[in-house]
Design a protein around this motif. Structure first.
Motif, PDB file in Angstrom:
ATOM      1  N   MET A 142       0.837  -1.197   0.000  1.00  0.00           N
ATOM      2  CA  MET A 142       0.000   0.000   0.000  1.00  0.00           C
ATOM      3  C   MET A 142       0.874   1.249   0.000  1.00  0.00           C
ATOM      4  SD  MET A 142      -2.586  -1.457   2.947  1.00  0.00           S
ATOM      5  CE  MET A 142      -3.657  -0.033   3.048  1.00  0.00           C
ATOM      6  N   ALA A 143       0.473   2.227  -0.823  1.00  0.00           N
ATOM      7  CA  ALA A 143       1.223   3.483  -0.906  1.00  0.00           C
ATOM      8  C   ALA A 143       0.254   4.637  -1.118  1.00  0.00           C
ATOM      9  CB  ALA A 143       2.240   3.430  -2.039  1.00  0.00           C
ATOM     10  N   ALA A 144       0.754   5.848  -0.857  1.00  0.00           N
ATOM     11  CA  ALA A 144      -0.062   7.052  -0.990  1.00  0.00           C
ATOM     12  C   ALA A 144       0.513   7.951  -2.087  1.00  0.00           C
ATOM     13  CB  ALA A 144      -0.127   7.798   0.335  1.00  0.00           C
ATOM     14  N   GLN A 145      -0.358   8.460  -2.916  1.00  0.00           N
ATOM     15  CA  GLN A 145       0.030   9.220  -4.112  1.00  0.00           C
ATOM     16  C   GLN A 145       0.901  10.431  -3.808  1.00  0.00           C
ATOM     17  OE1 GLN A 145      -3.291  11.164  -6.124  1.00  0.00           O
ATOM     18  NE2 GLN A 145      -2.508  10.464  -8.101  1.00  0.00           N
ATOM     19  N   ASN A 146       0.578  11.156  -2.737  1.00  0.00           N
ATOM     20  CA  ASN A 146       1.302  12.389  -2.411  1.00  0.00           C
ATOM     21  C   ASN A 146       1.979  12.301  -1.044  1.00  0.00           C
ATOM     22  OD1 ASN A 146       0.368  13.456  -4.820  1.00  0.00           O
ATOM     23  ND2 ASN A 146      -1.382  14.488  -3.876  1.00  0.00           N
ATOM     24  N   ASP A 147       2.504  11.141  -0.725  1.00  0.00           N
ATOM     25  CA  ASP A 147       3.171  10.931   0.560  1.00  0.00           C
ATOM     26  C   ASP A 147       4.368  11.866   0.670  1.00  0.00           C
ATOM     27  OD1 ASP A 147       4.678   9.849   2.753  1.00  0.00           O
ATOM     28  OD2 ASP A 147       3.604   7.957   2.489  1.00  0.00           O
ATOM     29  N   HIS A 148       4.387  12.733   1.696  1.00  0.00           N
ATOM     30  CA  HIS A 148       5.490  13.689   1.823  1.00  0.00           C
ATOM     31  C   HIS A 148       6.693  13.084   2.527  1.00  0.00           C
ATOM     32  CE1 HIS A 148       3.548  14.008   5.733  1.00  0.00           C
ATOM     33  NE2 HIS A 148       4.518  14.773   6.204  1.00  0.00           N
ATOM     34  N   TYR A 149       6.556  11.871   3.042  1.00  0.00           N
ATOM     35  CA  TYR A 149       7.676  11.177   3.657  1.00  0.00           C
ATOM     36  C   TYR A 149       8.335  10.176   2.703  1.00  0.00           C
ATOM     37  CZ  TYR A 149       6.179  12.822   8.310  1.00  0.00           C
ATOM     38  OH  TYR A 149       5.843  13.584   9.400  1.00  0.00           O
ATOM     39  N   ILE A 150       7.526   9.471   1.928  1.00  0.00           N
ATOM     40  CA  ILE A 150       8.040   8.375   1.100  1.00  0.00           C
ATOM     41  C   ILE A 150       7.872   8.725  -0.380  1.00  0.00           C
ATOM     42  CG2 ILE A 150       7.957   5.909   0.633  1.00  0.00           C
ATOM     43  CD1 ILE A 150       6.377   5.613   3.280  1.00  0.00           C
ATOM     44  N   PRO A 151       8.967   8.831  -1.146  1.00  0.00           N
ATOM     45  CA  PRO A 151       8.849   9.138  -2.573  1.00  0.00           C
ATOM     46  C   PRO A 151       8.148   8.012  -3.317  1.00  0.00           C
ATOM     47  CG  PRO A 151      11.115   8.553  -2.010  1.00  0.00           C
ATOM     48  CD  PRO A 151      10.364   8.657  -0.718  1.00  0.00           C
ATOM     49  N   ILE A 152       7.304   8.382  -4.258  1.00  0.00           N
ATOM     50  CA  ILE A 152       6.453   7.412  -4.935  1.00  0.00           C
ATOM     51  C   ILE A 152       7.251   6.374  -5.712  1.00  0.00           C
ATOM     52  CG2 ILE A 152       6.158   8.798  -7.025  1.00  0.00           C
ATOM     53  CD1 ILE A 152       3.476   6.654  -5.243  1.00  0.00           C
ATOM     54  N   TYR A 153       8.470   6.715  -6.158  1.00  0.00           N
ATOM     55  CA  TYR A 153       9.244   5.747  -6.942  1.00  0.00           C
ATOM     56  C   TYR A 153       9.564   4.498  -6.127  1.00  0.00           C
ATOM     57  CZ  TYR A 153      13.621   7.135  -4.578  1.00  0.00           C
ATOM     58  OH  TYR A 153      14.598   7.372  -3.652  1.00  0.00           O
ATOM     59  N   GLN A 154       9.580   4.617  -4.782  1.00  0.00           N
ATOM     60  CA  GLN A 154       9.894   3.440  -3.974  1.00  0.00           C
ATOM     61  C   GLN A 154       8.754   2.419  -3.993  1.00  0.00           C
ATOM     62  OE1 GLN A 154      11.842   3.943  -0.217  1.00  0.00           O
ATOM     63  NE2 GLN A 154      13.226   5.521  -0.998  1.00  0.00           N
TER      64      GLN A 154
ATOM     65  N   ALA B 299      -8.233  11.701  -5.116  1.00  0.00           N
ATOM     66  CA  ALA B 299      -9.672  11.598  -5.349  1.00  0.00           C
ATOM     67  C   ALA B 299     -10.367  10.817  -4.237  1.00  0.00           C
ATOM     68  CB  ALA B 299      -9.937  10.928  -6.699  1.00  0.00           C
ATOM     69  N   GLU B 300      -9.603   9.968  -3.541  1.00  0.00           N
ATOM     70  CA  GLU B 300     -10.152   9.185  -2.440  1.00  0.00           C
ATOM     71  C   GLU B 300      -9.919   9.854  -1.082  1.00  0.00           C
ATOM     72  OE1 GLU B 300      -9.451   4.632  -3.868  1.00  0.00           O
ATOM     73  OE2 GLU B 300      -7.639   5.815  -3.492  1.00  0.00           O
ATOM     74  N   CYS B 301      -9.269  11.032  -1.098  1.00  0.00           N
ATOM     75  CA  CYS B 301      -8.867  11.727   0.132  1.00  0.00           C
ATOM     76  C   CYS B 301      -7.909  10.872   0.959  1.00  0.00           C
ATOM     77  CB  CYS B 301     -10.082  12.105   0.973  1.00  0.00           C
ATOM     78  SG  CYS B 301     -11.215  13.254   0.178  1.00  0.00           S
ATOM     79  N   ALA B 302      -7.135  10.012   0.292  1.00  0.00           N
ATOM     80  CA  ALA B 302      -6.237   9.084   0.981  1.00  0.00           C
ATOM     81  C   ALA B 302      -4.820   9.173   0.425  1.00  0.00           C
ATOM     82  CB  ALA B 302      -6.763   7.656   0.832  1.00  0.00           C
ATOM     83  N   GLN B 303      -4.484  10.327  -0.145  1.00  0.00           N
ATOM     84  CA  GLN B 303      -3.208  10.485  -0.851  1.00  0.00           C
ATOM     85  C   GLN B 303      -2.028  10.773   0.044  1.00  0.00           C
ATOM     86  OE1 GLN B 303      -5.530  12.797  -0.555  1.00  0.00           O
ATOM     87  NE2 GLN B 303      -4.743  14.877  -0.731  1.00  0.00           N
ATOM     88  N   ASN B 304      -2.279  10.996   1.334  1.00  0.00           N
ATOM     89  CA  ASN B 304      -1.202  11.371   2.247  1.00  0.00           C
ATOM     90  C   ASN B 304      -0.678  10.179   3.039  1.00  0.00           C
ATOM     91  OD1 ASN B 304      -0.982  14.444   2.075  1.00  0.00           O
ATOM     92  ND2 ASN B 304      -3.190  14.131   2.265  1.00  0.00           N
ATOM     93  N   HIS B 305       0.442  10.387   3.696  1.00  0.00           N
ATOM     94  CA  HIS B 305       1.129   9.330   4.424  1.00  0.00           C
ATOM     95  C   HIS B 305       0.164   8.553   5.322  1.00  0.00           C
ATOM     96  CE1 HIS B 305       4.604   7.343   6.088  1.00  0.00           C
ATOM     97  NE2 HIS B 305       4.283   7.696   7.321  1.00  0.00           N
TER      98      HIS B 305
END
Length: 384
Positions: free
Chosen positions: A322-334, A356-362
Motif C-alpha cells: 500500500m502506498a499514498a500518491q502524495n506521501d510527503h515522507y516516502i517518494p512514490i518511486y519506492q 480523489a479518495e482523500c487518501a493520498q497522504n502518508h
C-alpha cells in the motif's frame, strides 16, 4: 464489500501552512470522528509558528477537553503536544504515560489485554484483541514515531471485522524505547520471532505501518510463520526516503561526506539544515533518539542499512503493498521499486491511494477507513 463496523472522518484539511504541523493535526483528528476537534485546531492554527507555540496550544486544548470529560480528544491533543517535545525533556515521558492511560481508559482496554514480552535487556509492549471465532490472526506494528496505542481505533476495527489482533511495539518504538532504552534495529525478524514465540502463533498475517512497511518486508523474508504480508508504506531505502526532499546537490554532498568519513563536516551540515527546516529538525532529532545515535553521522550509518533491495526477492508469501500518491515522507518511486523486487511472492496486490479518495497522504490520513476496507477485503479474498 464488507460491512463497515467503524467510522473515521473523510477529508484532508489545510489547517496549517507548515506541512509538518498540518500533517500531525490531520493525523490525530483522523483517529476521531469529532468535528469539534477540527474546529478547535483551525481556531488556534494562525498562532502556531514554532514548536513551543504548538506544544503550548495543544496542551491547553488537552486540558480543556479533559475538563469536559472528552478523554479521546484530551489524549490526542496531549499526544500532539508530546510529539514535538524535545526527546531530552523529562516532561515528555510524563505526557506519553498520561496519553497511554487516557486512551486505554477511553477504549476500555484492561490489563488482561496488555502484555510485556521479555526481549534482550527489556520488554516488548503488546496488546491482544480477540473476537469470538476469529477468521485468523494479524500481527501489527508501527514505524518511526508512532505509539501502538494511537492505532487502537484501527486495531479494534480489524478485530470487529473478525480477526484476532496482536499489536506490538518493538525496539526503537514506544515502551521498549522509552522505558527500556532498546534502540531501533534493522533485523526486525528478531522482535517478530519473540512475539510469535510468546503467543505461540503460526500461519499469521504480518502488517507494518509507515516505516513498518519496510520492517515487515525484512521480517517476512526470514520468518516463515508469516504467510501473508501487508506493507502499509512502500519503503525500499529509508535513507533516501527520509532525505528525498533535500535538493540533489545537497544530497550528493551528504553522500560524499559519508563516503569520506567526514563526521565533523556532516554534523555541521545537519545543524544548519535543521535551522532551516522544521520537518528535518524533528526527523533528525527523533531519529537519533530512536536509534540511540550520539551524532548525525552515526544516525545515518544506522538508517542506511534499512534497504530492501536484496531482501524483497526472499519473500514467498501473499503480499499487499500500500502506498499514498502524495506521501510527503516516502517518494512514490519506492512503491514501484518494491513492486519490481518482490519477484518470488505467491501473489502481489499493489494499491495506490489517491487524492480523489482523500487518501493520498502518508498512512492514508484523510481516509483511514478506506485503507481498513482495502485490508479487510484483501484478507477475506486471499483466505478463500
Amino acid at each position: 464489500m464488507i460491512k463497515k463496523k467503524y467510522d473515521f472522518p473523510v477529508g484532508w484539511h489545510d489547517i496549517h501552512t507548515d506541512m509538518s504541523f498540518n500533517f500531525q493535526m490531520n493525523r490525530f483528528y483522523g483517529l476521531t470522528n469529532d468535528p469539534s476537534m477540527l474546529e478547535e485546531m483551525c481556531k488556534v492554527s494562525p498562532s502556531l509558528h514554532t514548536y513551543p507555540d504548538y506544544i503550548q496550544a495543544f496542551m491547553k486544548l488537552s486540558n480543556e477537553s479533559l475538563q469536559k470529560n472528552e478523554k479521546l480528544k484530551a489524549a490526542l491533543y496531549l499526544r500532539g503536544a508530546e510529539f514535538f517535545i524535545n526527546t531530552n525533556d523529562p516532561e515528555k515521558i510524563l505526557y506519553r504515560n498520561k496519553f497511554v492511560s487516557l486512551v486505554r481508559e477511553h477504549y476500555g482496554i484492561n490489563e488482561n489485554q496488555y502484555y510485556r514480552i521479555p526481549y534482550e535487556t527489556g520488554f516488548l509492549s503488546a496488546y491482544r484483541f480477540t473476537p469470538q471465532s476469529p477468521k485468523g490472526t494479524i500481527v501489527i506494528f508501527g514505524g518511526y514515531d508512532s505509539y501502538i496505542e494511537e492505532f487502537f481505533p484501527m486495531l479494534l476495527a480489524v478485530r470487529d471485522s473478525g480477526y484476532d489482533v496482536v499489536c506490538f511495539e518493538g525496539p526503537g518504538q514506544g515502551s521498549p524505547l522509552e522505558d527500556y532504552k532498546l534502540p531501533m534495529i534493522n533485523e526486525w525478524e528478531k522482535p517478530v520471532k519473540a512475539i510469535l514465540d510468546y503467543f505461540n502463533l503460526d500461519d499469521v498475517t504480518l502488517m507494518g505501518i509507515s516505516l513498518g512497511g519496510y520492517l515487515v518486508i525484512r521480517a517476512a523474508a526470514y520468518e516463515k510463520r508469516v504467510k501473508r504480508v501487508i506493507a502499509d508504506g512502500a519503503i525500499t531505502d529509508f535513507y533516501n526516503a527520509l532525505y528525498h526532499s533535500v535538493n540533489s546537490t545537497f544530497h550528493n554532498k551528504i553522500d560524499n561526506m559519508i563516503e569520506t568519513n567526514d563526521r565533523e563536516g556532516l554534523n555541521v551540515i545537519f545543524d544548519n539544515l535543521m535551522k532551516e527546516n522544521l520537518l528535518m529538525k524533528w526527523a533528525v532529532k527523533q531519529g537519533m533518539h530512536i536509534t540511540g545515535s550520539a551524532s548525525f553521522f552515526e544516525y545515518i550509518e544506522v538508517i542506511k542499512s534499512f534497504v530492501s533491495t536484496n531482501i524483497s526477492p526472499l519473500l514467498t508469501q501473499d503480499v499487499l503493498l500500500m502506498a499514498a500518491q502524495n506521501d510527503h515522507y516516502i517518494p512514490i518511486y519506492q512503491f514501484y521499486d518494491q513492486i519490481r523486487t518482490l519477484t518470488n511472492v505467491r501473489s502481489l496486490t499493489a494499491r495506490l491511494f489517491t487524492k480523489a479518495e482523500c487518501a493520498q497522504n502518508h498512512c492514508h490520513v484523510g481516509n483511514i477507513g478506506l485503507s481498513i476496507d482495502v485490508i479487510m477485503n484483501w484478507l477475506d479474498n486471499i483466505s478463500q
